[in-house]
Design an enzyme around this catalytic site. Structure first.
Site, short mmCIF file in Angstrom:
data_model
loop_
_atom_site.label_atom_id
_atom_site.label_comp_id
_atom_site.label_asym_id
_atom_site.label_seq_id
_atom_site.Cartn_x
_atom_site.Cartn_y
_atom_site.Cartn_z
N TYR A 1 -12.32 -2.14 -3.39
CA TYR A 1 -12.82 -2.35 -2.03
C TYR A 1 -14.35 -2.29 -1.95
CZ TYR A 1 -8.22 -2.30 0.27
OH TYR A 1 -6.97 -2.61 0.71
N LYS B 1 0.83 -1.21 0.00
CA LYS B 1 0.00 0.00 0.00
C LYS B 1 0.87 1.27 0.00
CE LYS B 1 -3.76 -2.39 2.38
NZ LYS B 1 -4.78 -2.31 3.44
N ASN C 1 -1.86 -0.15 6.86
CA ASN C 1 -1.29 -1.40 7.37
C ASN C 1 -0.38 -2.11 6.36
OD1 ASN C 1 -3.30 -2.24 5.67
ND2 ASN C 1 -4.37 -3.52 7.14
N GLU D 1 -9.51 -10.43 -7.37
CA GLU D 1 -8.51 -9.38 -7.16
C GLU D 1 -7.36 -9.46 -8.17
OE1 GLU D 1 -7.50 -9.53 -2.98
OE2 GLU D 1 -9.47 -8.73 -2.41
N HIS E 1 -1.82 -5.63 1.59
CA HIS E 1 -3.13 -6.28 1.46
C HIS E 1 -2.89 -7.67 0.86
CE1 HIS E 1 -7.27 -7.16 0.27
NE2 HIS E 1 -6.73 -7.62 -0.84
P1 CMP Z 1 -7.13 -4.82 3.91
O1 CMP Z 1 -6.63 -6.15 4.31
O2 CMP Z 1 -6.62 -4.20 2.67
O3 CMP Z 1 -8.74 -4.88 3.83
C1 CMP Z 1 -9.57 -3.77 4.05
C2 CMP Z 1 -8.81 -2.59 4.59
O4 CMP Z 1 -9.61 -1.66 5.27
C3 CMP Z 1 -7.82 -3.06 5.65
O5 CMP Z 1 -6.80 -3.79 5.10
C4 CMP Z 1 -7.44 -1.74 6.28
O6 CMP Z 1 -6.54 -1.00 5.45
C5 CMP Z 1 -8.80 -1.05 6.26
N1 CMP Z 1 -9.51 -1.24 7.54
C6 CMP Z 1 -10.01 -2.36 8.09
N2 CMP Z 1 -10.61 -2.13 9.24
C7 CMP Z 1 -10.53 -0.82 9.44
C8 CMP Z 1 -10.98 0.04 10.46
N3 CMP Z 1 -11.65 -0.42 11.51
N4 CMP Z 1 -10.71 1.33 10.35
C9 CMP Z 1 -10.04 1.80 9.28
N5 CMP Z 1 -9.59 1.04 8.26
C10 CMP Z 1 -9.83 -0.26 8.35
#
Ligand code: CMP
Length: 138
Positions: A49, A9, A112, A126, A115
């Protein structure tokens, strides 16, 4: 042999951990069979998403995902969906195990670093979202 989609990311690219993330995949014996760097538009991020469109974090997540370039990869290996998820660690870095990518580099539940697809059906969707038929090896 299984395949999964991995994204580094915008925060991961900005933190200069592209090489480190790839090193962890390769060290685990995971094969990278396609890779590219792209800067998503808001529409493209929203499409990717779409399953989260009712979530309160959808707008912020899609803004974040368009804030800079990302690296998209197709990973291949036996059980690679689960192996990749193990290497990434929990979505929330605070709950991630020691030695995982998110534990080591994430600073936020949203930002984070990586993904990874969570199941064979999402992996198929995906992979096809990011790569066309000429880019996906047979
Ligand atoms: P990802 O595994 O890419 O899947 C969905 C994404 O949404 C996740 O990683 C985070 O980047 C984001 N995400 C998931 N939960 C939350 C949350 N509670 N608040 C903000 N972002 C979130």
């Amino acid at each position: 042999m299984e395949r999964t989609l991995s994204l580094i990311k915008p925060d991961g690219v900005k933190k200069h951990v592209i090489g480190e993330v790839i090193r962890r995949f390769e060290k685990d014996g995971i094969k990278i069979v396609a890779m590219k760097m792209i800067h998503l538009t808001k529409k493209q991020a929203q499409g990717f998403y779409a399953v989260h469109k009712e979530r309160p974090f959808f707008n912020s997540l899609t803004d974040f995902m368009t804030s800079g370039p990302i690296v998209a990869m197709i990973l291949e290996g036996d059980g690679v969906i689960e192996r990749n998820r193990k290497l990434m660690g929990a979505t929330n870095f605070k709950e991630a195990e020691e030695g995982t990518i998110r534990k080591d580099f994430a600073t936020d539940i949203e930002q984070n670093v990586v993904h990874g697809s969570d199941a064979p059906e999402t992996a198929a969707f995906e992979i096809n979202y990011f790569f066309n038929s000429f880019e996906i090896p047979g």
